[in-house]
Scaffold this motif. Sequence first.
Motif, mmCIF file in Angstrom:
data_model
loop_
_atom_site.group_PDB
_atom_site.id
_atom_site.type_symbol
_atom_site.label_atom_id
_atom_site.label_comp_id
_atom_site.label_asym_id
_atom_site.label_seq_id
_atom_site.Cartn_x
_atom_site.Cartn_y
_atom_site.Cartn_z
ATOM 1 N N VAL A 85 -43.687 -8.761 47.398
ATOM 2 C CA VAL A 85 -44.574 -7.605 47.588
ATOM 3 C C VAL A 85 -45.872 -7.866 46.819
ATOM 4 N N ILE A 86 -46.993 -7.664 47.497
ATOM 5 C CA ILE A 86 -48.303 -7.801 46.837
ATOM 6 C C ILE A 86 -48.979 -6.433 46.940
ATOM 7 N N HIS A 87 -49.158 -5.793 45.797
ATOM 8 C CA HIS A 87 -49.813 -4.485 45.793
ATOM 9 C C HIS A 87 -51.248 -4.675 45.315
ATOM 10 N N SER A 88 -52.196 -4.474 46.230
ATOM 11 C CA SER A 88 -53.597 -4.684 45.880
ATOM 12 C C SER A 88 -54.211 -3.422 45.288
ATOM 13 N N GLN A 89 -55.071 -3.614 44.290
ATOM 14 C CA GLN A 89 -55.766 -2.477 43.681
ATOM 15 C C GLN A 89 -57.174 -2.292 44.261
ATOM 16 N N VAL A 90 -57.469 -3.001 45.335
ATOM 17 C CA VAL A 90 -58.825 -2.969 45.893
ATOM 18 C C VAL A 90 -59.358 -1.549 46.065
ATOM 19 N N GLU A 91 -58.519 -0.655 46.592
ATOM 20 C CA GLU A 91 -58.980 0.718 46.823
ATOM 21 C C GLU A 91 -59.447 1.386 45.529
ATOM 22 N N ILE A 92 -58.774 1.056 44.416
ATOM 23 C CA ILE A 92 -59.123 1.679 43.127
ATOM 24 C C ILE A 92 -60.466 1.141 42.616
ATOM 25 N N HIS A 93 -60.698 -0.180 42.805
ATOM 26 C CA HIS A 93 -61.894 -0.796 42.211
ATOM 27 C C HIS A 93 -63.119 -0.762 43.136
ATOM 28 N N LYS A 94 -62.872 -0.449 44.394
ATOM 29 C CA LYS A 94 -63.938 -0.483 45.414
ATOM 30 C C LYS A 94 -65.203 0.262 44.994
ATOM 31 N N SER A 95 -64.998 1.477 44.465
ATOM 32 C CA SER A 95 -66.180 2.290 44.160
ATOM 33 C C SER A 95 -67.001 1.705 43.010
ATOM 34 N N TYR A 96 -66.398 0.801 42.220
ATOM 35 C CA TYR A 96 -67.141 0.159 41.119
ATOM 36 C C TYR A 96 -67.729 -1.175 41.584
ATOM 37 N N GLU A 97 -67.430 -1.572 42.807
ATOM 38 C CA GLU A 97 -67.872 -2.853 43.392
ATOM 39 C C GLU A 97 -67.448 -4.055 42.557
ATOM 40 N N GLY A 98 -66.316 -3.946 41.929
ATOM 41 C CA GLY A 98 -65.780 -5.042 41.119
ATOM 42 C C GLY A 98 -64.569 -4.536 40.360
ATOM 43 N N VAL A 99 -63.823 -5.483 39.750
ATOM 44 C CA VAL A 99 -62.605 -5.080 39.039
ATOM 45 C C VAL A 99 -62.958 -4.552 37.641
ATOM 46 N N VAL A 100 -62.480 -3.363 37.318
ATOM 47 C CA VAL A 100 -62.690 -2.800 35.979
ATOM 48 C C VAL A 100 -61.418 -3.108 35.164
ATOM 49 N N PRO A 101 -61.510 -3.997 34.160
ATOM 50 C CA PRO A 101 -60.307 -4.474 33.468
ATOM 51 C C PRO A 101 -59.388 -3.379 32.936
ATOM 52 N N GLU A 102 -59.945 -2.371 32.294
ATOM 53 C CA GLU A 102 -59.119 -1.306 31.706
ATOM 54 C C GLU A 102 -58.343 -0.550 32.797
ATOM 55 N N ILE A 103 -59.038 -0.276 33.890
ATOM 56 C CA ILE A 103 -58.389 0.438 35.010
ATOM 57 C C ILE A 103 -57.320 -0.453 35.642
ATOM 58 N N ALA A 104 -57.607 -1.753 35.713
ATOM 59 C CA ALA A 104 -56.643 -2.692 36.318
ATOM 60 C C ALA A 104 -55.347 -2.711 35.523
ATOM 61 N N SER A 105 -55.443 -2.808 34.191
ATOM 62 C CA SER A 105 -54.199 -2.902 33.417
ATOM 63 C C SER A 105 -53.395 -1.608 33.489
ATOM 64 N N ARG A 106 -54.079 -0.473 33.488
ATOM 65 C CA ARG A 106 -53.362 0.817 33.620
ATOM 66 C C ARG A 106 -52.659 0.899 34.980
ATOM 67 N N ALA A 107 -53.344 0.430 36.026
ATOM 68 C CA ALA A 107 -52.746 0.478 37.369
ATOM 69 C C ALA A 107 -51.519 -0.444 37.439
ATOM 70 N N HIS A 108 -51.598 -1.616 36.796
ATOM 71 C CA HIS A 108 -50.425 -2.520 36.762
ATOM 72 C C HIS A 108 -49.239 -1.821 36.109
ATOM 73 N N LEU A 109 -49.544 -1.124 35.021
ATOM 74 C CA LEU A 109 -48.500 -0.417 34.271
ATOM 75 C C LEU A 109 -47.785 0.602 35.164
ATOM 76 N N GLN A 110 -48.566 1.248 36.013
ATOM 77 C CA GLN A 110 -47.974 2.273 36.899
ATOM 78 C C GLN A 110 -47.210 1.672 38.070
ATOM 79 N N THR A 111 -47.664 0.496 38.542
ATOM 80 C CA THR A 111 -47.068 0.001 39.801
ATOM 81 C C THR A 111 -46.007 -1.074 39.629
ATOM 82 N N ILE A 112 -45.963 -1.738 38.477
ATOM 83 C CA ILE A 112 -45.110 -2.925 38.390
ATOM 84 C C ILE A 112 -43.617 -2.615 38.638
ATOM 85 N N ALA A 113 -43.121 -1.510 38.095
ATOM 86 C CA ALA A 113 -41.695 -1.203 38.306
ATOM 87 C C ALA A 113 -41.402 -0.841 39.767
ATOM 88 N N PRO A 114 -42.199 0.046 40.396
ATOM 89 C CA PRO A 114 -41.967 0.299 41.823
ATOM 90 C C PRO A 114 -42.105 -0.955 42.689
#
Length: 338
Positions: free
Chosen positions: A28-57
């Motif tokens: 399973v590959i869960h992309s965070q693109v939708e979350i970072h789209k509005s910033y036009e790039g990956v925001v590191p702090e938001i990325a790690s929080r999102a990983h924390l929420q999605t990794i177990a599911p």
Amino acid sequence: MIVLGIESSCDECSIALVEDGKRILGHVIHSQVEIHKSYEGVVPEIASRAHLQTIAPVFDETLKQSGLKLEHIEACAVSVQPGLSGSLQVGLSFAKGFSWARGIPYIGVDHILGHLYAAQLEVSIDYPHLALLASGGHSIIGICHSFERFEVLGASIDDAIGEAFDKVAKHHGLGYPGGKLIDELARQGKPLAFKFPLSRLDPTKHRFDVSYSGLKNAVINQSDKFWDGRSEKNLPNIAASFEKVAVDMLYKQVLKAAEQTGLSVLVAGGGVAANTYLRTLMNESKHLQTYYPSLQLCGDNAAMIAGLGYHFLKAGQHSTWEQSVKSRVKDFRHLPLS
Ligand code: KG4
Ligand code: ZN
């Protein structure tokens, strides 16, 4: 051996179950693109929080997809470098917790070596061979001597090729990430409408290196200067002309590396290895036999991490609880895991 692979180095949260370094049982590959789209790039702090929420599911979904039970999983492999530190830590913590709870070994592996292994999930390719990693963070040409030893011959001296695709796309308001969008637009454009300059690097200092910041600036700031004077000044023509020069630069250096090393088998990996023009150009080359991962395995994914990890584990290697993450790796000449 069934290995659980974990990948969280950037904005993809991915889990895989792979048998004997080859057979993908669940992925399973869960992309965070939708979350970072509005910033036009990956925001590191938001990325790690999102990983924390999605990794177990994402783990639950992978296990369900595979039809396996927890007791079938014999070891874990996890990306520990290079990447966003906070994001890598989420994956590593999950791997440590899982292997501690299950009493199984785990191994921290290099994400770059993972990309270079991805094609081996689908076909077996002998070592040594030439390797090309073209991604958002890297453009590297080298020799894979084995699954664990990669010798760098050349790399980008400034921006990575994927970064150039993303910045050109951002400038034209195409959205993030831009590589795939430029690829799609370029299919409708004329690659010679703009004659963007191929960077000239001093061959005595940069035998196999590439450079993308000059090209990126030419496309963004000076496109009129390179216009052929006849074709339409539209986005498809800009995309096709940019893509041609960006990929030709890599191709030129890869050919030089093939000539000088006597190696003609090339294994490509990384998100930009999905590019249509790159794949066509290399496939049509009389001098190279090129292998690519399937499109889904070009970008960040956990199957390549599980597949690579299997070989370390089979060789009796595993990480200790001291294992940490590294955001940057200076030298790929020698396996830099510590
Ligand atoms: O390997 P990857 O998923 O992540 C890193 O490790 O960096 O690569 C992501 C990069 C992005 O820059 C994205 O724009 C680019 O790969 N990319 C492409 C294509 N698909 C993704 N670039 C050109 N053509 C594509 N079809
Ligand atoms: Zn990657």
